[in-house]
Design a protein around this motif. Sequence first.
Motif, PDB file in Angstrom:
ATOM      1  N   LEU A 269       0.823  -1.198   0.000  1.00 25.20           N
ATOM      2  CA  LEU A 269       0.000   0.000   0.000  1.00 25.20           C
ATOM      3  C   LEU A 269       0.866   1.262   0.000  1.00 25.20           C
ATOM      4  O   LEU A 269       0.585   2.226  -0.725  1.00 25.20           O
ATOM      5  CB  LEU A 269      -0.923  -0.016   1.220  1.00 25.20           C
ATOM      6  N   VAL A 333      -6.377  -4.353  -0.329  1.00 22.23           N
ATOM      7  CA  VAL A 333      -5.322  -3.417  -0.722  1.00 22.23           C
ATOM      8  C   VAL A 333      -5.480  -3.001  -2.172  1.00 22.23           C
ATOM      9  O   VAL A 333      -5.361  -1.822  -2.535  1.00 22.23           O
ATOM     10  CB  VAL A 333      -3.927  -4.027  -0.468  1.00 22.23           C
ATOM     11  N   LEU A 337      -6.058   0.841  -3.508  1.00 24.23           N
ATOM     12  CA  LEU A 337      -5.149   1.449  -4.476  1.00 24.23           C
ATOM     13  C   LEU A 337      -5.915   1.899  -5.730  1.00 24.23           C
ATOM     14  O   LEU A 337      -5.629   2.965  -6.282  1.00 24.23           O
ATOM     15  CB  LEU A 337      -4.040   0.468  -4.847  1.00 24.23           C
TER      16      LEU A 337
END
Length: 340
Positions: A269, A333, A337
């Motif tokens: 991340l 994650v 993103l």
Amino acid sequence: MYHFRNDYSQGAHPRVLDALVRTNLESTAGYGEDEYCQAAASMVKARFQCPDADIHFLVGGTQTNFTAITAFLRPWEAAVAVDTGHIAVHETGAVEARGHKVITVPHEEGKMTPSALRKVYEEHTCCNWNHLVLPKLLYLSDSTELGTIYTKEELKALSETCRELNMYLYLDGARLASALTAPGNDIAPEDLPGYCDAFTIGGTKNGLLFGECLVITNPALTENFRFCLKQCGAMLAKGRLLGVQFSALLEEDLWLQLGRHANRLAQRLTQGLVEKGYALYAHSPTNQLFPILPKEKIEELKRSFTFEFIAPVDESYDAVRFVTAWGSTDEAVDALLEAL
């Protein structure tokens, strides 16, 4: 909804739950005097190479901190922490409610320095003036509230300063597994007993339903500790539930595996944030991330993700905190993103 608010919202790792189910109908002695707590204590002593340590299992982090500090200090003695320290900020004055002042000093990337510790000690002891509290215990956390970690050299220097000043060093390890498996860490589990008078191994934030392990390595701090444990409401009647969980967590170093998993996702991340051009409020190698985001982006993210506000930066930007956990997934994650 994807969750990045903290690392303790999920229940427990399946291996921990399996251990609780297997032992559920057994009857044992209470208050930590059962064979499971004894077995878990032996595992801690072996893993951290401290055969003479005094081991206690408690339910939560705040409870552990104020119980330990209450037991270790005389009424006129105080703890010293950085101004972001957990006992100074996030525990509702629990230590001070027990009668011990928490003296704070400015942090450096979330950490204490020997010079800051020595300065505050000298300010409180100069001229032998007995109208101030006496600094007696240094409180550290690894990882810190900003997700940073101590190096072995830094911990060694602080330990030596404490010895010089006749102070105790107490390390809060609520996120110890994340700290010890973070990139750049050079502290091994077996190093801690040599540098600390007492430290904790966090379970609540690392795969247990609840539980912290307090390891007391200074013999001067062990006498009558269980009296304080009971008086502070920290002696769990069904203590074996803590022993069973910690035994499962320590087996085959599961605790470090979980810390490493959370860190891996955090690094993914962090890399993605940097590649997208976002600045960071603090540079953390562990499972807490502190990006600076536009206010409108924060409001947009709230519709699909949970996370915490940290601090305003200016009229257009705020700092927030994302936390990855032992149960976090690559899918979560990836989704964050993409949203960023």
